[in-house]
Structure formats: C-alpha cells, structure tokens
Write a protein that holds these residues in place. Structure first.
Motif: not given
Length: 328
Positions: A113-137
């Motif tokens: 899977x991608x190494x996007x830092x926002x994808x890995x930041x579970x606590x502090x970042x919005x990520x549509x790939x990890x949580x659909x509809x959350x947004x993309x920081x």
C-alpha cells in the motif's frame, strides 16, 4: 496493535480456504506488519504463506512463470530474469534494502500500500483511503511525493512499488485464484485509480489470492531495457520518479518503445501515448522529449510536486537516450 490469530498454510488450497473465511495473507510481512502495528489496518487472523514453495520456470511459449511466494531477492538474481528481463532485475534491486528483498514476496510487493504519510497518521490526519469520506490532508499539505497523473479530488497518493513499474512495462499478467475459480488480469489493469473510492486499490475480489505472475516472451525492447529511479537519497528510499524503458531500433528508426513510470500515480503508469508517438521515428532526444510531453499533457501538479513533470521528462529522455546510444 489489535490481537489476531495466526495460522501457517499447509498448501495453496489451505491458504485459499482461510482467505475465503476472512484471513489476511502474510508473506514476508514487510508492509502488512507495519500497517497492523500502526493500526492502519486490522486483521482477525493472518495466514502465513511464506513457507509455501515458490518457483520460477520458463513457460511453454518462452515466457516466464513466477509463483507469488518467490522472494524478491531470488527473482532479481535468477539468470532468466537477468538476461531476458533486465529491467525487472534492476527495478527489484532498486526497490529496498537487501534485508527486505530477502523477506519480501512477489505477491506482497504487488499488494503493498501507499507510503503517504497522511495514510499512516491514524491519530492526526484525515485520509479518504483509510477512512472514506474523512477528507485528504495531503491536498493542501506536504505533497512532494504525491501523484501528478490519475489523481482525484479524493486521493493523491502514489503506488510505491518499483517491481510493479517494470512489470507494467513487461505486459505482465497476474494470476488469481478464489471462490469463483481462477482468472488472469493484466498488471496494468490490476491496480485502479482512486476516482471516488480511493479505499479500493485493486480488482482483487474477497477471498481471492495472487498465485503468480506471468511474463510474455521477451521482445527486442524487453531484452534491451533499463530501470532508473530518482529519489531524495541514494539508498532505500521511495521514488520521486522512476522509469522503466525499452527500445528496439532497426535501420535508424524505433520499431518498438516501452515506457512505464513510477512515483506519478496511484498505479504503475504505462506511458502508451509516448510509446505510440515514438514508433517509426528516429531515436533522438527531441523525439523522446516530445513523446513524454504528450504523455504528461494531462498531468495536474500540486503545490509541492510540480517539479515531477520536468523530472519525469528528463529521466525518460536520459533512459531512452542511453538505450539508443547503446544501439548506435
């Protein structure tokens, strides 16, 4: 990390049965273990396929059949790969440290899977790939490493694999097995662009397992091929831009061109427009530049990655120029 069960697959049938019941596949674990440890992904059970026998063998038509459990290091060192598909060997050697290559499997590399830092930041970042509809920081954040081709307003992450860029150039076919039987998918169709559903990254169906990869018999542009990776540091870093290129030249004209790009999209990007533009033309730097510019006409740079367009142009011209020079 959420607790999970563990089972070692006795054979492929056992692995398929467990995957069909919802288990996740563990090969070398070089990506999945990180995802589990950081709570990016969860699993109730892991089925370990790392002990299943993996082989590399010539197909009846002169191509190559590679089992999914083959280690990256084994594949890179195989004589048939080095001599017939040099771009693949070089991409694998550029892909990671020796320790990771010794552990990572072909199937796992394809599914990383991608190494996007926002994808890995579970606590502090919005990520549509990890949580659909959350947004993309990443859209308005640090996006130096992100996509310039095929992105959407939902996700701009890139696919990290070097091996897959070479496989895209080689017209590789992925063999799958699952509840509905066996099927084959071209590597270029296996990964999908984010569009409105960035959480869906491949065409893999529930309960399916990658069983192997098939390479067609090598053409002249395959045997005369190169892989070049441009990155922020010289060792063990993901690509800013990578290029898998191959050329066949006869009587001063290009008869076949193969180009795939890494670091630019959510999937390995086969540069078909550029390839078509190069057929029957003289192999000159101007022709190479015009062709890749035609491929990149749809590129959409972000605040921090506009340099990727020029970098891709220069890298393609350098790779194809080196290949043309070797034929001169």
């Amino acid at each position: 990390m959420t607790p999970f069960g563990y089972a070692r697959a006795a054979d492929r049938a056992d692995a398929l049965a467990r995957v069909g019941s919802g288990a996740r596949v563990l090969g070398g674990g070089t990506n999945l273990v990180d995802l589990l440890r950081q709570n990016v992904e969860q699993a109730s059970e892991l089925v370990d396929v790392s002990r299943l026998e993996g082989a590399i063998r010539e197909s009846d038509d002169g191509g190559l059949l590679i089992d999914a459990s083959v280690r990256n290091a084994t594949l890179a060192a195989h004589p048939l790969v080095r001599h017939r598909y040099p771009v693949l060997a070089r991409a694998l050697l550029a892909g990671a440290s020796a320790q990771i290559r010794n552990m990572a499997t072909v199937g796992g590399n394809i599914l990383q899977r991608t190494r996007c830092m926002y994808f890995y930041d579970v606590e502090g970042a919005r990520c549509n790939k990890r949580q659909p509809g959350a947004g993309c920081d990443a859209m308005d954040g640090f996006n130096r490493y992100h996509a310039v081709l095929g992105a959407s307003d939902q996700c701009i992450a890139t696919h990290p694999s070097d091996m897959c860029v070479a496989l895209a150039m080689l017209d590789a076919v992925i063999h799958l097995s699952g509840p509905d039987g066996e099927r084959s998918v071209p590597l270029t169709d296996f990964h999908v662009l984010p569009n409105a559903t960035p959480q869906t990254e491949t065409v893999l169906k529930p309960g399916e397992l990658i069983t192997g990869v098939e390479l067609p018999p090598p053409s002249a542009a395959v045997t005369h091929s190169e892989y070049r990776k441009v990155r922020d540091r010289s060792s063990y870093a993901f690509a800013l831009i990578s290029v898998a290129g191959g050329l066949a030249i006869a009587e001063g004209r290009i008869t076949e061109a193969r180009i795939a790009l890494g670091g630019v999209a959510a999937k390995p990007w086969r540069a078909t427009r550029a390839e078509t533009a190069l057929v029957c033309v003289a192999p000159t730097p101007d022709a190479f530049l015009a062709a890749i510019r035609e491929e990149l006409v749809g590129a959409r740079p972000l605040s921090g990655n506009g340099f990727k367009i020029g970098l891709a142009e220069r890298t393609v011209v350098a790779v194809l120029g080196a290949l043309a020079g070797a034929r001169a």
